[in-house]
Design an enzyme around this catalytic site. Structure first.
Site, short mmCIF file in Angstrom:
data_model
loop_
_atom_site.label_atom_id
_atom_site.label_comp_id
_atom_site.label_asym_id
_atom_site.label_seq_id
_atom_site.Cartn_x
_atom_site.Cartn_y
_atom_site.Cartn_z
N GLU A 87 0.82 -1.21 0.00
CA GLU A 87 0.00 0.00 0.00
C GLU A 87 0.85 1.26 0.00
O GLU A 87 1.96 1.27 0.51
CB GLU A 87 -0.85 0.05 1.27
N CYS A 143 2.88 8.51 1.66
CA CYS A 143 3.28 7.51 2.65
C CYS A 143 3.59 6.21 1.90
O CYS A 143 2.75 5.69 1.17
CB CYS A 143 2.13 7.31 3.63
N CYS A 179 5.85 -7.47 7.64
CA CYS A 179 6.84 -6.93 8.58
C CYS A 179 7.19 -8.00 9.61
O CYS A 179 6.32 -8.75 10.05
CB CYS A 179 6.26 -5.70 9.29
N CYS A 200 4.32 -6.03 15.82
CA CYS A 200 3.63 -5.24 16.85
C CYS A 200 2.19 -5.73 17.02
O CYS A 200 1.52 -6.04 16.04
CB CYS A 200 3.65 -3.77 16.49
N CYS A 257 -0.72 -3.90 15.10
CA CYS A 257 -0.53 -3.54 13.70
C CYS A 257 -1.03 -4.63 12.75
O CYS A 257 -0.65 -5.79 12.87
CB CYS A 257 0.95 -3.27 13.44
N CYS A 314 -1.87 1.78 7.54
CA CYS A 314 -1.44 0.89 6.45
C CYS A 314 -1.64 -0.57 6.81
O CYS A 314 -1.59 -0.96 7.95
CB CYS A 314 -0.01 1.19 6.06
N1 SAH Z 1 7.50 0.07 10.84
C1 SAH Z 1 7.64 1.46 10.98
C2 SAH Z 1 6.93 2.26 9.91
C3 SAH Z 1 5.59 1.74 9.47
S1 SAH Z 1 4.30 1.68 10.66
C4 SAH Z 1 7.15 1.92 12.34
O1 SAH Z 1 6.56 1.13 13.06
O2 SAH Z 1 7.42 3.06 12.68
C5 SAH Z 1 3.75 3.35 10.60
C6 SAH Z 1 2.90 3.80 11.78
O3 SAH Z 1 1.58 3.25 11.71
C7 SAH Z 1 3.49 3.41 13.11
O4 SAH Z 1 3.70 4.51 13.93
C8 SAH Z 1 2.43 2.49 13.65
O5 SAH Z 1 2.39 2.54 15.00
C9 SAH Z 1 1.16 3.00 13.01
N2 SAH Z 1 0.04 2.05 13.11
C10 SAH Z 1 0.10 0.70 13.05
N3 SAH Z 1 -1.13 0.17 13.25
C11 SAH Z 1 -1.96 1.21 13.47
C12 SAH Z 1 -3.37 1.32 13.76
N4 SAH Z 1 -4.14 0.26 13.83
N5 SAH Z 1 -3.90 2.56 13.95
C13 SAH Z 1 -3.12 3.66 13.84
N6 SAH Z 1 -1.81 3.62 13.57
C14 SAH Z 1 -1.23 2.41 13.39
FE1 SF4 Z 2 6.09 -3.42 11.57
FE2 SF4 Z 2 3.64 -2.54 11.99
FE3 SF4 Z 2 5.34 -2.63 14.01
FE4 SF4 Z 2 5.69 -0.81 12.07
S1 SF4 Z 2 3.99 -0.91 13.49
S2 SF4 Z 2 7.24 -2.14 12.99
S3 SF4 Z 2 4.95 -2.00 10.32
S4 SF4 Z 2 4.57 -4.41 12.87
#
Ligand code: SAH
Ligand code: SF4
Length: 356
Positions: A88, A114, A121, A125, A128, A345
């Protein structure tokens, strides 16, 4: 013969691969200024060279498979890679075009794109959606570049118009450091998209050793840290990577990172209801960032089907912000850009996979 993606190369590299070398500049112009999607279009190139290019290089590595429009003017794209994986990217409309009273343009629209750096990944997390599908593979620099090029083309954004970039799509950029760094360089090529380094922000879940390495490269890019929690115990639960790189190690790495005089390191703080939205956390965040040229970006957790986490209330969000700003810390609340198109994303891709 193995074909390579032509967007994988800086202009200097390309000029070593192409004979005569001055053609590299013309090719760059076709790709990044005229948004060519075939070598045939490159009218000022000799036929023989076009044939060689066709045999050796791919110029259209991504295919748009879906786009969602948000009410606020943002657009979310799903792109398919040559091996069928999808990633995406989002075009965020930060400011609308504005006019003077006489009808002349005061300023053009301001865009941020973005972009994704990996398919899936590894970091895993808990909150995520990208993490849920596991890790497939790294993107090449050219596949990262192409997301922006296609979005600019499709939206008729002039080659010379400034856009900002955030590596905040799918994937952990520092887990794909080599290709991400290469893409930063290609994005900033003068004959290419000429996106200044200070307009590019790499967001990381906090791979401290890689932050140190990135810092030593002195690229001039901005750094964003996905912090999300202020004590190791909670952060570990939300972000398992915290076992390898704890909060103290991240803070240390950030302190060593070269930052543009006019810039601040952004700390992203994903606010989850009843998990990290309390005042105790706000207080700890303040002391943690003491001595760092930091700004905090509070993000509303964006819920999706099957998640245990909840979106915080507007009131708690405001309170959290006010606590920090009243004590002198820069703190913004991320506007839920494109919330109606599921902006966090990973969510569009998930939808597409479900539909299959
Ligand atoms: N992996 C890197 C960059 C991609 S994630 C990182 O974690 O920084 C980009 C952002 O999207 C991160 O700050 C993450 O916390 C956020 N994100 C992930 N899941 C989300 C959700 N369900 N709602 C809002 N933000 C989210
Ligand atoms: Fe990976 Fe999602 Fe954690 Fe960013 S927020 S490091 S994309 S698992």
């Amino acid at each position: 013969m193995k074909q390579e993606i032509i967007q994988d190369f800086t202009q200097a590299e390309l000029s070593k691969l192409i004979t005569p070398s001055f053609r590299a500049k013309q090719i760059y112009h076709w790709i990044y200024h005229k948004y060519a999607t075939s070598f045939e279009e490159m009218k000022n190139l000799p036929k023989e060279l076009k044939k060689t290019l066709n045999e050796n290089y791919i110029i259209a590595p991504l295919k748009q498979v879906m786009v969602q429009n948000s009410k606020d003017g943002s657009k979310k794209y799903l792109f398919e890679l040559h091996d069928g994986h999808t990633v995406e990217a989002v075009l965020l409309l930060m400011k609308n075009k504005q006019y003077h009273e006489d009808g002349s343009v005061k300023h053009q629209e301001r865009y941020t794109v973005c972009i994704s750096s990996q398919v899936g990944c590894k970091v895993g997390c808990a909150f995520c959606l990208t993490a849920k599908g596991g890790f497939m593979r790294n993107l090449t620099a050219g596949e990262i570049i192409e997301q922006v090029r296609l979005i600019k083309k499709e939206n008729a954004i002039d080659a010379n118009r400034r856009v900002n970039l955030v590596y905040m799509g799918m994937g952990e950029p520092l887990d794909n450091l080599k290709e991400v760094v290469q893409s930063v360089k290609i994005f900033s090529e003068e004959e290419g998209m000429a996106i200044a380094r200070h307009r590019q922000t790499i967001s990381t879940s906090g791979l401290s050793s890689k932050i140190e390495r990135l810092g030593k490269m002195e690229l001039g890019i901005n750094l964003a840290i996905s912090l999300h929690a202020v004590d190791d115990e909670l952060r570990q639960k939300l972000m398992p990577i915290n076992k390898a790189y704890n909060i103290a190690s991240i803070i240390k790495a950030v302190k060593n990172f070269p930052i543009n005089d006019r810039k601040r390191v952004m700390f992203e703080y994903l606010v989850i209801k009843d998990v990290n939205d309390d005042m105790h956390s706000a207080k700890k965040l303040l002391s943690l960032l003491d001595g760092i040229k930091a700004k905090v970006n509070l993000i509303y957790f964006n819920p999706y089907g099957g998640t245990e986490f909840k979106r915080p209330s507007d009131k708690d969000m405001k309170k959290f912000q006010e606590y920090l700003t009243s004590r002198g810390l820069h703190c913004t609340i991320r506007e839920s850009k494109g919330l109606d198109i599921s902006a966090a994303c990973g969510q569009l891709r998930e939808q597409e996979l479900e539909n299959k």
